[in-house]
Each structure stands twice: as C-alpha cells, then as structure tokens.
Design an enzyme around this catalytic site. Structure first.
Site, PDB file in Angstrom:
ATOM      1  N   GLY A   1      22.945 -32.818 -13.059  1.00  0.00           N
ATOM      2  CA  GLY A   1      21.708 -32.094 -13.310  1.00  0.00           C
ATOM      3  C   GLY A   1      20.895 -32.637 -14.466  1.00  0.00           C
TER       4      GLY A   1
ATOM      5  N   SER B   1      23.117 -23.680 -18.729  1.00  0.00           N
ATOM      6  CA  SER B   1      22.555 -24.751 -17.893  1.00  0.00           C
ATOM      7  C   SER B   1      22.669 -24.450 -16.404  1.00  0.00           C
ATOM      8  CB  SER B   1      23.280 -26.059 -18.190  1.00  0.00           C
ATOM      9  OG  SER B   1      24.668 -25.937 -17.879  1.00  0.00           O
TER      10      SER B   1
ATOM     11  N   GLU C   1      21.191 -23.040 -13.920  1.00  0.00           N
ATOM     12  CA  GLU C   1      20.144 -23.210 -12.922  1.00  0.00           C
ATOM     13  C   GLU C   1      19.955 -24.663 -12.491  1.00  0.00           C
ATOM     14  OE1 GLU C   1      16.896 -19.826 -13.757  1.00  0.00           O
ATOM     15  OE2 GLU C   1      17.284 -21.138 -15.471  1.00  0.00           O
TER      16      GLU C   1
ATOM     17  N   SER D   1      31.927 -24.342 -20.027  1.00  0.00           N
ATOM     18  CA  SER D   1      32.387 -22.969 -20.184  1.00  0.00           C
ATOM     19  C   SER D   1      31.210 -22.031 -19.954  1.00  0.00           C
ATOM     20  CB  SER D   1      32.967 -22.749 -21.585  1.00  0.00           C
ATOM     21  OG  SER D   1      33.643 -21.507 -21.659  1.00  0.00           O
TER      22      SER D   1
ATOM     23  N   GLU E   1      33.677 -37.186 -18.661  1.00  0.00           N
ATOM     24  CA  GLU E   1      32.255 -37.472 -18.857  1.00  0.00           C
ATOM     25  C   GLU E   1      31.790 -38.739 -18.149  1.00  0.00           C
ATOM     26  OE1 GLU E   1      30.941 -36.876 -22.956  1.00  0.00           O
ATOM     27  OE2 GLU E   1      32.761 -35.715 -23.353  1.00  0.00           O
ATOM     28  N   GLY E   2      32.378 -39.021 -16.996  1.00  0.00           N
ATOM     29  CA  GLY E   2      31.954 -40.169 -16.212  1.00  0.00           C
ATOM     30  C   GLY E   2      32.366 -41.510 -16.765  1.00  0.00           C
TER      31      GLY E   2
ATOM     32  N   ILE F   1      33.524 -38.119 -10.331  1.00  0.00           N
ATOM     33  CA  ILE F   1      34.031 -36.977  -9.569  1.00  0.00           C
ATOM     34  C   ILE F   1      33.075 -36.735  -8.403  1.00  0.00           C
ATOM     35  CG2 ILE F   1      34.500 -34.500  -9.640  1.00  0.00           C
ATOM     36  CD1 ILE F   1      35.148 -34.901 -12.657  1.00  0.00           C
TER      37      ILE F   1
ATOM     38  N   TYR G   1      28.798 -20.467 -31.792  1.00  0.00           N
ATOM     39  CA  TYR G   1      27.615 -21.161 -31.277  1.00  0.00           C
ATOM     40  C   TYR G   1      26.473 -20.946 -32.266  1.00  0.00           C
ATOM     41  CZ  TYR G   1      24.391 -22.946 -27.698  1.00  0.00           C
ATOM     42  OH  TYR G   1      23.485 -23.700 -26.998  1.00  0.00           O
TER      43      TYR G   1
END
Length: 549
Positions: free
Chosen positions: A153, A220, A222, A235, A283-284, A289, A471
C-alpha cells in the site's frame, strides 16, 4: 483457485475489478486520497498562531506533473525481460506510476517529496499477477543487476519502500496489487488464505461475504496490504482483543531469488525453529510474501463502547495493566496522557455532562451479546476499582469514527508550516513511566535546543500481560530545513529509547529510519545471523537494499 474441500460452500467473491487500477494509489505528496483531506479549522489555526507563532494558512502544492524525476536507468534489455514475464501493460515507466512509488508516507518522506529538484523514484514499476510471475521477476532482476522494492500500500513511515539502487544498475518497485484474491476459506478451522496485495478494506469485504472478519485495523488500514501487514509485524487498534498480525499468521508463501518457501503446516509445531518468523517482519529483504493464511473469526454480533477518565497517566496505566493481567482485556484498549487528552478532546467540550479532565481511556468490546456483556462488566469493575470514572459511550464512538483520519491532519499541519511526526516504542509495565519520561525529555530537549520547543503527546496503544506500547505525536514549528530539524530529534530519541530499555519500534518496523539502532537491539551476532540468511535466500542482494539489515 478455491479449494472447495475447505470452504463453507459459498462462492468466494471475484476480485474487485477496480483493484488493479493504478488510480487507486494514494496521492503523491500526502496521505490518502483527496476526498479525505481537510483544511485546518479556525480553532486549530488560532492554536497554531498562539503556540507556534504561525498563521496556519496553507502553502500551495505542486501538480504532480511538474515534479522532476531522476531519469529511468532501466535499459531496453532489462525492460524487455520484465515485459516477457508480466506483459507490456504491467511494466510502467510512466511519470505518475514512478512518482507514486517514490517512497512511503512518513513526515521526512513527504518533506523530501515536496522539496525542489529531481525526486528519487524507481526506474520502473512492475505489476505481477501471481506467485510464479513474482519468482520470474526476481530471477530476471538477480541476473541483470536490478534492485527490487516490494510494494504493497505504500504506507511505510520508516523509509521501508524507498527506491534505493545501492550498488545496482537500476531499481524497480514490485507492486503486488494484482495478487488480490481469497483463495481458500476454512470456516471449521477459522482460517482464510489471502493474496498479499489485498488491502485491509477489500479483505474485510471478501471475508464478510462468509460472515468472517480478520479484525486487523491499524491506522493504515484503508490503504495497507495483507502482505505489508505480515512483512512489518503490523499491530492493529483492536490488538487487545485479536492480537497483532503476526499472531494471526498461520502460513506464508514466499518467493525468493533462490526459490519458493511454503511455511506453516499446522497451528503449532516442534519441527525446529519456526521459519515463518524469518519472514514476518522481514520487510521484503529476504523474500516477497505472496500469500498469507490467517486466523479469522465470525463478524461480531455486537459492539459495546465505554470511555473512562483517570486522574493521571500513572493511574490509568496501572488500571490498564490490571485489566490485561486479569485476562479481561477489551477488544480495543488505549489510554491518552494529559497532553493528548487536552489537545484532542477538551476542545470538543463537555462529554456526557462532565468535563474532560486527566487522561482519557477508550474501550470497546466485540463478540456475542453474552460475551460482550460478561467481559465489559468484568472490565468495568476492574477499571472503576483502579480509579477510573466512566464517561459513557460518546468519546469511544467519537474516537472510532475518526480513527483513520489523523494522518490527514498531519498533512494539513505540514502545509501550514508546522512539523508533525509520530514514533512508537514498547517496554515492560514496570518501565513504562521511565521510558515515557526519557522519550519526552529527548524530544523536548533536542527540538527546544533548536529554538522550536515541541508539544509532545503520548498514548498507550497496545497492551500485553507484561507490558505495553507508547505512541508519541510531536508537533513543533518548522524551521527552514525541517529534515535536519527532525533528524536531530530522531537521533536523540532513538538513543534515548535504547538507553531506557525500550524497543526501537513496536509496529512501524525498522526500514531505513530505525536501522542504525537495530544492532543495539539484537546485537552484532544477531545482525550476522540475518546477513547469513539473506546471503542464502538473496545471494545477489537485490531485495529492498538499505532496509533492515
């Protein structure tokens, strides 16, 4: 393919015909889509003038067609090989496609994107259709010196999808949006197999047709993808009830330059180390994946809402700990500190006839009517006994209504000359107060020393029996060089987190931004282990250079 032996007999809806449309991408220089963007209210503009001495008036943004990009370095031969795998329509060096894959959505990402001069961007964007095409793309890129950045995304806020060439001739973004199907549903076991390119909303839509839900709702949600959730250990806001995304993962299918891995034969196994853990959070950098089998649950029958006020953050944190350790956690459980409560809620006026004071906590409960009633009653008793005052449903419903909108406010603040960024960490309950104090001090001191004293807000976003996450949202007046301004603060707070015993990231992942602190967290030997795994799976080193390892 649908394995009808393991479904409930209902047809799995076809992939959304609009899903592959490139127009679905987020805007190039901000979060989200134009319809979500909102101007600052007169109240907020007045606060900005009072606190930071800025007018709050937005600056004009450039049209994306006017943004210069670094010229594509992909050779005709390199492009031809990609076209042979995925088709000419699915290899794009179009200006718009390249710009919208130029990185993630952190504040530094957006500041760089809005700066003058040529922008870094992938040399092309590749749109594979399935696992086999991903494998073939990786083989071609490994053979021809092309770096590959897996792209879901594009919601990373830690530099996780920056198009870094590194030592390679070119770099391509591997956009997985065409891997957008539900291939298997097993309602007896409570699992579903999802394509990595499905967005959060589309996955929920497809599962809802079977009366099921994943229940993973990060901010995130959407725009982020199933593969991205797995690759970053995402999470969601309902983690108190349903767990983190890594808790939900049952099986992974991964394409690597060295071949395919299909991991996860049973809910639990003693057949050596769990190799799924290599890729959940990778993380690629180790593989792409392409398919994830996840735990799902019935769509909740009912939802109950309750907000609470606590006299101070310490009291509220102790109350949350009591609920979680008693096994009575709600589906959503979060606590704002005094500053965040005041900034986000006090301006809304009185709630339920009582003024909002102290620290606001939000709880929601999902499930059957009987389960919700029993669990909410137990939590109510524990929170009240720990010093909480019940405020009714309205603040919790208000939070849920606006829970995906905060990044849009961040962008409006950037437009108005105000720096706004977030960061997160986690620690044990006994260390929560110390870590919060050290992070707040590092931010206050580092930004204050630059002449821009910040407003630092904090909330507990995720809870566990042994600890919780913190956070932080930071707001300060922008200097002429806001990238350097934030970089100084980020370095200070990263050092403070490690020194105070926190993790450098709880759910934003490592990417490029947190990579300097990873050796302090896992040790030099841990880094060597990761490098050894990468050397086996990705011997040419093409996968997502500059991130994690």
């Amino acid at each position: 393919m649908v394995d009808t032996k393991h479904t409930d007999g209902a047809p799995i809806p076809a992939a959304n015909p609009d899903a592959p449309e490139r127009a679905a991408s987020m805007v190039w220089d901000a979060w989200g889509v134009p319809a979500g963007q909102k101007p600052l209210s007169a109240t907020i503009r007045g606060l900005l003038t009072q606190v930071f001495g800025v007018s709050g008036d937005p600056v004009a943004r450039r049209d994306e067609g006017d943004v210069p990009l670094r010229p594509s370095a992909l050779t005709p031969a390199q492009r031809d090989g990609l076209v042979e795998v995925v088709g000419a329509d699915n290899v794009s060096a179009d200006h718009r496609d390249r710009l919208r894959h130029a990185g993630g959505k952190s504040t530094p990402d957006l500041l760089r994107r809005r700066a003058e001069g040529p922008q870094d961007a992938p040399d092309a964007v590749v749109f594979p259709a399935d696992h086999e095409q991903v494998l073939a793309v990786l083989a071609h890129c490994a053979a021809h010196g092309i770096a590959v950045v897996p792209f879901g995304g594009g919601t990373s806020v830690v530099g996780g999808v920056d198009p870094v060439r590194g030592a390679f001739d070119a770099v391509v973004a591997l956009d997985l949006r065409r891997l957008d199907t539900v291939s298997e549903i097993d309602p007896v076991s409570g699992t579903a197999t999802l394509g990595a390119g499905l967005t959060g909303p589309r996955a929920e839509e497809l599962l809802a047709a079977h009366g099921l839900s994943l229940g993973h709702f990060p901010q995130s949600f959407e725009f982020a993808s199933i593969g991205g959730f797995a690759a970053t250990r995402s999470s969601g806001q309902a983690s108190a009830g349903y767990g983190r995304f890594d808790d939900m993962v049952q099986r992974l299918k991964v394409a690597t330059p060295s071949g395919t891995l299909d991991l996860g034969r049973a809910p639990a196994s003693a057949a050596g180390p769990d190799l799924r853990e290599l890729f959940v959070g990778s993380e690629g950098t180790l593989g792409v994946i392409t398919e994830v089998t996840v735990r799902v649950h019935p769509v909740p029958e009912t939802t109950a809402y309750q907000a609470w006020s606590f006299p101070d953050f310490a009291t509220g944190a102790a109350a949350l700990r009591a609920v979680v350790q008693a096994g009575a956690a709600p589906t959503v459980l979060r606590l704002s500190d005094e500053v965040e409560t005041g900034m986000n809620l006090a301006r809304a006026g009185d709630i339920g006839g009582a003024p909002v004071t102290g620290c606001l906590a939000i709880t929601t409960f999902e499930g059957t009517a009987a389960h919700v009633a029993a669990r909410s009653a137990e939590a109510h008793e524990l929170l009240a006994a720990a010093g909480g005052t019940a405020l009714g449903e309205d603040p919790a419903r208000e939070w849920e209504h606006g829970r995906f909108g905060a990044p849009y406010l961040r962008d409006s603040l950037l437009d108005a000359g105000v720096l706004c960024e977030t960061l997160e960490t986690a620690t044990t309950w006994s260390n929560i107060a110390e870590l919060k104090a050290k992070v707040t001090a590092a931010l206050t001191d580092s930004l204050g020393a630059q002449g821009t004293p910040p407003l630092v807000m904090c909330h507990i976003s995720h809870t566990y029996p042994t600890g919780a996450s913190l956070y932080f949202t930071i707001v300060a007046k922008q200097l002429d060089d806001p990238l350097t301004q934030w970089g100084i603060a980020k370095n200070a707070v990263g050092d403070a987190i490690i020194a105070a015993g926190g993790t450098i990231t709880h759910h934003h992942a490592v990417g490029a931004d947190h990579r300097p602190w990873l050796p302090a967290e896992v040790g030099d030997l841990g880094i060597r282990v990761l490098r050894a795994v990468k050397a086996e799976l990705d011997p040419a080193g093409i996968l997502n250079p500059g991130k994690l390892i």
